[in-house]
Design an enzyme around this catalytic site. Sequence first.
Site, PDB file in Angstrom:
ATOM      1  CG  MET A  81      -1.936  -1.092   1.280  1.00  0.00           C
ATOM      2  SD  MET A  81      -3.009  -1.015   2.727  1.00  0.00           S
ATOM      3  CE  MET A  81      -4.085   0.371   2.318  1.00  0.00           C
ATOM      4  CG  HIS A  82       0.407   3.314   2.408  1.00  0.00           C
ATOM      5  ND1 HIS A  82      -0.959   3.439   2.460  1.00  0.00           N
ATOM      6  CD2 HIS A  82       0.753   2.537   3.469  1.00  0.00           C
ATOM      7  CE1 HIS A  82      -1.415   2.767   3.511  1.00  0.00           C
ATOM      8  NE2 HIS A  82      -0.399   2.208   4.134  1.00  0.00           N
ATOM      9  CG  ASP A 240      -0.138  -5.405   1.298  1.00  0.00           C
ATOM     10  OD1 ASP A 240      -0.980  -4.654   1.833  1.00  0.00           O
ATOM     11  OD2 ASP A 240       1.087  -5.277   1.491  1.00  0.00           O
TER      12      ASP A 240
END
Length: 523
Positions: A81-82, A240
Amino acid sequence: MRYLIGIDIGTSATKTILMDEEGNVAAQAVRDYPLYQPDNGWAEQAPEDWQQAALETLKQVVEQSGVNGDDIKGIGLSGQMHGLVMLDEAGNPIRRSIIWCDQRSGQQVDEMLKLLPYEKWLEITANPPIAAWTAAKLLWVKRHEPEVYAKCRHILLPKDYIRYVLTGQFATDVSDASGMQMLDVKNRCWSDEVLEALGVQKDMLGKVYESQEVTGRLLQSVAEKCGLTADVKVVAGSADNAGAAIGTGVVRDGDAFTSIGTSALVYTHMDHYTPIPEGSLHLCCSCVPGCWFTMGGPQAAGLSLEWFKDNYCQDYKEKAKKDGRSTYDLINEAAADIGPGSERLIFMPYLMGERTPHMNPRCRGAFVGLNIIHTKAHLLRAIMEGVAYSLADCNNILKNLGIAVEDMRVCGGGSKSPVWRRIMADLYGCNIIQLEQEEGPAYGVAILAGVGTGVYDDVRDVSKKLARCGRVTVPDEEEAAVYRRYHALYDRLYDHRILMICMNCKGTVPRRVNNIGYSTGSR
């Protein structure tokens, strides 16, 4: 027989699996790639490395399985992520991706709080601004690399860059988009108010889909290269951890799992949108349509153990190679010989700053209580315990909100450690459940691909059906009593260390609120 593929763009490697419609994995492949750390607290990866790994593993699982390409119906994507991926007009990456654990953008968090009030960020994005999330990274590039920012035409997440490579489509899903700090999490759409405050044009972002929805089909060139057909559909996929929830059967209210990989977290499914006080846990959209999840945990979990292994366990590595074993087997055996509390040694797992519950990119790790009696084995066990203390903090926040987890499923590389499972059971005060088959996020998004292509009817039903429970670790009350004392000490140490580390820092640092979470405030 119909087949499905799941591709997970992880931090250390890309993992691709091919499974049949009954949930059996027919083939899998893994390709690793480097992590670049050009400065203290920085972390970057090259999108081109992900692209090569995804295409290579995709081709390999098709060849390895011997399955006819016409029988493969869909592909699901998951990823770390991110991460900030920036493309130019031609769709080419214009810099390395600043990934999830990068902490350079602390100053941009301060800027974001000037653009909109803290409460407004919680109201819209469900989470307070933090350095680890995409928006702060984007502002960092805008301030420090204006020539790069000027070339940017597309802003993507890691897995969504691979979607573009496979399909030519710019899109994302609600779970991964939740971590960009630009999504209206309650209403599951981009927030015009946040985008205007950040100065981001909406057409730079991909279209937002629910996780099981089809976002495109394989490009002919990709299909031919990988032994597939251009009829293969690619679904939106997931972050994820949200994908791992589908793969572990965590899809109903109060279901939970703990994942220990590079980072670690406690993930809890919620059927209804429930704001988290002070944003002390992350709140995001779930892969189950109309549902949400909370997550929280240390940034450097398996990373802490890997750091120690790579720097201080050369003897273990040599012995493992000689004996044909894993270094981690020797680490677990050494840690198992040490009692709970590691002889009064505590590890603070803040090697990459910290996210929930502290939301503090500036704090740093430490061993506290080192004594002449301590050996390498004590330090290894202390690392495992420090990660578990942080996870227990997040689980306790849930308890304070009235969400009591009775059984905790586990996944990720760290879940294979019997020592770590025992520590978690004692600290959580509940059973720890392994799965018979644990393939992580790739398995979950392969299931999502099955729903999107009509192989399965319902996300929840097939998730529960395919996630079969295995070994159970039960808590030991005597050990749990020891851990309660050390856990309380661990929490007090954070308050002392933040004063020591941040006393000369400028800007915003976390402040405890009602013993539940942390808000921001100057010190």
